[in-house]
Design a protein around this motif. Structure first.
Motif, PDB file in Angstrom:
ATOM      1  N   ILE A   2       0.875  -1.082  -0.126  1.00 46.53           N
ATOM      2  CA  ILE A   2      -0.134  -0.197  -0.050  1.00 46.53           C
ATOM      3  C   ILE A   2       0.975   1.347   0.060  1.00 46.53           C
ATOM      4  O   ILE A   2       1.700   1.350   1.019  1.00 46.53           O
ATOM      5  N   GLN A   3       0.729   2.174  -0.866  1.00 43.25           N
ATOM      6  CA  GLN A   3       1.526   3.363  -1.037  1.00 43.25           C
ATOM      7  C   GLN A   3       0.553   4.612  -0.657  1.00 43.25           C
ATOM      8  O   GLN A   3       1.034   5.468  -0.436  1.00 43.25           O
ATOM      9  N   LYS A   4      -0.744   4.469  -0.882  1.00 43.49           N
ATOM     10  CA  LYS A   4      -1.705   5.444  -0.745  1.00 43.49           C
ATOM     11  C   LYS A   4      -3.132   5.067  -0.374  1.00 43.49           C
ATOM     12  O   LYS A   4      -3.385   3.864  -0.734  1.00 43.49           O
ATOM     13  N   VAL A   5      -3.859   5.824   0.357  1.00 40.24           N
ATOM     14  CA  VAL A   5      -5.334   5.653   0.904  1.00 40.24           C
ATOM     15  C   VAL A   5      -6.195   6.487   0.395  1.00 40.24           C
ATOM     16  O   VAL A   5      -6.040   7.762   0.513  1.00 40.24           O
ATOM     17  N   VAL A   6      -7.259   6.425  -0.216  1.00 40.54           N
ATOM     18  CA  VAL A   6      -8.540   6.927  -0.667  1.00 40.54           C
ATOM     19  C   VAL A   6      -9.269   7.195   0.330  1.00 40.54           C
ATOM     20  O   VAL A   6      -9.726   6.112   0.929  1.00 40.54           O
ATOM     21  N   LEU A   7      -9.748   8.412   0.772  1.00 40.22           N
ATOM     22  CA  LEU A   7     -10.762   8.623   1.668  1.00 40.22           C
ATOM     23  C   LEU A   7     -11.660   9.354   1.137  1.00 40.22           C
ATOM     24  O   LEU A   7     -11.468  10.180   0.403  1.00 40.22           O
ATOM     25  N   SER A   8     -13.066   9.458   1.830  1.00 40.28           N
ATOM     26  CA  SER A   8     -14.041  10.186   1.476  1.00 40.28           C
ATOM     27  C   SER A   8     -13.743  11.766   2.116  1.00 40.28           C
ATOM     28  O   SER A   8     -13.018  11.776   3.411  1.00 40.28           O
ATOM     29  N   LEU A   9     -14.232  12.947   1.583  1.00 40.55           N
ATOM     30  CA  LEU A   9     -13.664  13.967   2.374  1.00 40.55           C
ATOM     31  C   LEU A   9     -14.146  14.080   3.712  1.00 40.55           C
ATOM     32  O   LEU A   9     -13.493  14.565   4.574  1.00 40.55           O
ATOM     33  N   GLY A  10     -15.557  13.387   4.033  1.00 38.70           N
ATOM     34  CA  GLY A  10     -15.977  13.558   5.444  1.00 38.70           C
ATOM     35  C   GLY A  10     -15.223  12.886   6.090  1.00 38.70           C
ATOM     36  O   GLY A  10     -14.980  13.405   7.502  1.00 38.70           O
ATOM     37  N   ASP A  11     -14.730  11.624   5.962  1.00 34.41           N
ATOM     38  CA  ASP A  11     -13.553  10.922   6.725  1.00 34.41           C
ATOM     39  C   ASP A  11     -12.200  11.502   6.956  1.00 34.41           C
ATOM     40  O   ASP A  11     -11.838  11.627   8.201  1.00 34.41           O
ATOM     41  N   TYR A  12     -11.939  12.202   5.833  1.00 30.16           N
ATOM     42  CA  TYR A  12     -10.827  13.094   6.086  1.00 30.16           C
ATOM     43  C   TYR A  12     -10.867  14.174   7.005  1.00 30.16           C
ATOM     44  O   TYR A  12      -9.820  14.377   7.712  1.00 30.16           O
TER      45      TYR A  12
END
Length: 67
Positions: free
Chosen positions: A21-31
């Motif tokens: 894993i190099q990057k993780v995609v999050l929803s804006l709300g979770d971020y």
């Protein structure tokens, strides 16, 4: 009992050629939730560092900021 998810906010992972894993995609709300939690933790740690210091009045605090 199933093991807990080590990445509860992750919606997607971006991996390298080896599957790491190099990057993780999050929803804006979770971020925003994670950012607020980090800010709260930082504030808590700073408050713990100065808990034994005497409180300052407004003028003394402003003067200390200028120094």
């Amino acid at each position: 009992m199933a093991p807990s998810n080590p990445y509860p906010f992750a919606q997607e992972f971006i991996t390298d050629a080896n599957g790491q894993i190099q990057k993780v995609v999050l929803s804006l709300g979770d971020y925003q939730t994670l950012l607020a939690a980090l800010e709260d933790e930082g504030l808590y740690r700073l408050m713990q560092q100065v808990r034994d210091e005497p409180p300052l009045d407004r003028e003394s605090a402003l003067q200390a900021l200028d120094e």
